[in-house]
Design a protein around this motif. Structure first.
Motif, mmCIF file in Angstrom:
data_model
loop_
_atom_site.group_PDB
_atom_site.id
_atom_site.type_symbol
_atom_site.label_atom_id
_atom_site.label_comp_id
_atom_site.label_asym_id
_atom_site.label_seq_id
_atom_site.Cartn_x
_atom_site.Cartn_y
_atom_site.Cartn_z
ATOM 1 N N ALA A 79 0.862 -1.308 -0.013
ATOM 2 C CA ALA A 79 -0.166 -0.099 -0.126
ATOM 3 C C ALA A 79 0.716 1.269 -0.007
ATOM 4 N N ASP A 80 0.376 2.119 -0.745
ATOM 5 C CA ASP A 80 1.097 3.662 -0.769
ATOM 6 C C ASP A 80 0.478 4.357 0.217
ATOM 7 N N GLY A 81 -0.592 3.974 0.978
ATOM 8 C CA GLY A 81 -1.076 4.768 2.064
ATOM 9 C C GLY A 81 -2.601 4.348 2.369
ATOM 10 N N ILE A 82 -3.484 5.169 2.768
ATOM 11 C CA ILE A 82 -4.707 4.812 3.129
ATOM 12 C C ILE A 82 -5.663 6.121 2.371
ATOM 13 N N ARG A 83 -6.903 5.763 2.196
ATOM 14 C CA ARG A 83 -7.765 6.837 1.705
ATOM 15 C C ARG A 83 -9.131 6.837 2.870
ATOM 16 N N VAL A 84 -9.285 7.972 3.474
ATOM 17 C CA VAL A 84 -10.440 7.918 4.207
ATOM 18 C C VAL A 84 -11.565 9.051 3.920
ATOM 19 N N ARG A 85 -12.851 8.314 3.795
ATOM 20 C CA ARG A 85 -13.931 9.043 3.083
ATOM 21 C C ARG A 85 -14.900 9.682 4.329
#
Length: 162
Positions: A79-85
């Protein structure tokens, strides 16, 4: 706008509250509005039913529209990081912006419940704390932590006695 269904399995790359439960809350809110309309001259009952209806409709609509709540960016195994919606849209946090990810136990209604806690730095350089529980993720936060670990992110655990 609804997105594709979210796979909440341990090998998933995105997590959200179950769509069926969100739809049930919206239906419950509509049912409460109908009950309020049928309550006649009971002003206190009307107010209580309308408040409950608005809360149920809001929670249900939020769980249906804010999907997925958490997603991995990049390949599932790296993973390059996270996405939080959230309600204001999705925010990407690259790996360098994530200070700490940990699983913590919080006391809720007399028992210990696991939550995922993210310490991140946003694009403006401000530190943010993001906490996601089972409702937000649609599955056990410990399973999500294991999936985050499998993707190469470092996850700490601070779990109490269960």
């Amino acid at each position: 706008m609804l997105t594709d269904p979210v796979d909440n399995s341990p090998h998933a790359v995105e997590w959200a509250a179950p769509r069926l439960l969100g739809a049930a809350m919206v239906a419950g809110g509509i049912g409460l509005i109908a009950a309020a309309a049928a309550s006649g001259t009971d002003a206190a009952g009307l107010v209580l039913l309308m408040v409950a209806a608005v809360l149920l409709l809001g929670m249900g609509a939020t769980s249906l529209l804010v999907r997925p709540k958490l997603a991995l960016m990049g390949a599932p195994d790296d993973a390059d990081g996270i996405r939080v919606r959230g309600l204001r849209g999705a925010v990407d946090y690259p790996r360098a912006a994530i200070s700490r990810i940990r699983v913590i136990d919080l006391a809720r209604f007399g028992r210990r419940v696991p939550h995922l806690e993210f310490d991140v730095r946003d694009g403006a350089g401000d530190d943010r704390l993001i906490m996601l529980g089972r409702w937000d993720l649609g599955t056990d936060p410990v399973e999500v932590a294991n999936a985050l670990r499998a993707s190469g992110l470092r996850v700490e655990e601070r779990l109490g006695k269960r």
